[in-house]
Scaffold this active site. Structure first.
Site, short mmCIF file in Angstrom:
data_model
loop_
_atom_site.label_atom_id
_atom_site.label_comp_id
_atom_site.label_asym_id
_atom_site.label_seq_id
_atom_site.Cartn_x
_atom_site.Cartn_y
_atom_site.Cartn_z
N CYS A 111 0.80 -1.24 0.00
CA CYS A 111 0.00 0.00 0.00
C CYS A 111 0.83 1.28 0.00
CB CYS A 111 -0.93 0.04 1.21
SG CYS A 111 -2.23 -1.17 1.15
N HIS A 249 -3.03 7.83 4.32
CA HIS A 249 -3.46 6.59 3.66
C HIS A 249 -4.89 6.30 4.11
CE1 HIS A 249 -3.21 2.68 1.88
NE2 HIS A 249 -3.39 2.06 3.04
N ASN A 279 -9.87 1.27 0.08
CA ASN A 279 -8.40 1.26 0.11
C ASN A 279 -7.90 0.87 -1.29
OD1 ASN A 279 -5.70 0.73 0.53
ND2 ASN A 279 -6.00 -0.50 2.37
#
Ligand code: UT7
Length: 355
Positions: A111, A249, A279
């Site tokens: 990520c 994030h 996400n």
């Protein structure tokens, strides 16, 4: 002193939407649980490979910087869902853009890949290796999702964002960063069937099972991002009050809230778009920065703080000094091919193909 200013930015959100209600047609879940536990309302499902999303985001970033593809010295593609291992995905983006003078690097830190790519490109510009770079964070997790597992299937979506960086003498771009990894805990976010470890072992590559300990990842995400932010501010001798916007994030709204509480940051100082995309892994923080710019949340000369977290368990924080231009110089006609399917239809096709 040399810096790497961000002079272009662009995103590519695939058009097909998968809502929480869509997920509840094939999983034991519902909108109320997903919204209250994560803040997510919908996510995108891509009808094209990840390189195609990256190509469109890059074309938009180049147009925003007023540059053409032939100007590009370097492409760094951050992702963990590359179309192929050989040749690499950044070479596909180079081919699609006709950026024939660019070196091409693929980078995977899950990520955080888009943000680690930003660090590498900035460092290479500062070192004098290149004068400019395209940085990509892009992901198509939908193809490798275990759509029978409600613990993870509701959390992720597809998308891409890109930046164009150019050498500059005034203080700009990434002015401080902190990168790290909780490798001891890497097994709490582990995807079986996704990598060469699983070749020739009686397992089918791409036949994924997610070992995903949500609560433990949650705790480390808060600790890792807080620590990274503290380090970055200390490096620059700044306090949280001096930051204009935090762009974190977007893995869970509750993680963002916990982080903001530790920083003492008010709601208006934290950018959130998790409700739209879920996400998007490597694309998450880059996409949030692009959308913060588009929505007028970034003022000229802003100080921006961008913490991120992902598998590995990698963590990072970047302190950016934005320049004086917050509007793109140009636009482009480059776009994805049309998609005649819904997000649910695309997911049903992935499930059927796996059977
Ligand atoms: O990008 C970096 C990686 N990702 C993250 O940072 C994610 C970090 N973790 C999280 O965001 C959260 O831990 C989750 C959203 C994954 C889960 O939230 P939680 O509050 O930690 O829930 P939980 O795992 O404790 O589960 C609570 C209950 C369980 O039921 P029981 O055992 O209490 O009966 C789960 O089975 O919720 C159940 N549950 C669901 N229910 C409806 C889990 N997923 C779902 C679902 N729909 N999709």
């Amino acid at each position: 002193m040399i810096y790497a200013d961000i002079t272009g930015w662009g995103k590519c959100a695939p058009p097909a939407i998968l809502t929480n209600a869509d997920l509840s047609t094939f999983l034991d879940t519902d909108d109320a649980w997903i919204v209250s536990r994560t803040g997510m309302k919908e996510r995108r499902i891509s009808h094209v490979p990840v390189s195609d999303l990256a190509h469109v985001a890059c074309a938009r970033a180049l147009a925003a910087a007023g540059k053409s593809a032939g100007d590009v010295d370097l492409i760094i593609f951050g992702s963990c869902t590359f179309d192929q291992m050989v040749p690499n995905a950044s070479s596909r983006v180079q081919q699609l853009l006709a950026a024939d003078n660019a070196a091409c690097i693929d980078l995977n830190t899950a990520c955080t890949s888009g943000m680690y790519a930003l660090s590498v490109a900035t460092a290479m510009i500062k070192a004098g290796s290149v004068k400019n770079a395209l940085v990509i964070g892009a992901e198509v997790t939908s193809v490798l999702m275990d759509w029978s597992d409600r613990d993870v299937a509701v959390l992720f979506g597809d998308g891409a964002a890109a930046f164009f960086l150019e050498v500059k003498e005034e203080k700009s771009g990434v002015v401080a960063e902190s990168l790290g990894c909780f490798g001891k805990n890497r097994d709490i976010l582990d995807v079986t069937g996704w990598g060469l470890k699983y070749a020739n072992k009686g397992l089918v590559l791409g036949e994924t099972k997610w070992n995903f300990n949500g609560q433990e990842i949650f705790k480390r995400a808060v600790v890792g991002m807080s620590r990274a932010c503290d380090i970055v501010l200390e490096k620059e001798g700044l306090t949280y009050e001096e930051i204009d916007l935090v762009i974190p994030h977007q893995a869970n709204l509750r993680i963002i809230d916990a982080l903001a509480k530790r920083m003492g940051a008010s709601e208006e100082k934290v950018y959130i778009n998790i409700h739209r995309y879920g996400n998007i892994s490597a694309a998450t923080t880059p996409m949030a920065l692009v959308e913060a710019l588009e929505e007028g949340r970034v003022a000229p000369e802003s100080k921006l703080l961008l913490p991120a977290f992902g598998g590995g368990l990698t963590w990072s924080a970047h302190l950016l000094h934005w320049g004086d231009r917050i509007k793109p110089i140009g636009t482009t006609d480059v776009d994805l091919p049309p998609c005649d399917k819904t997000g649910l239809q695309l997911v049903q096709e992935i499930i059927a193909a796996k059977k």
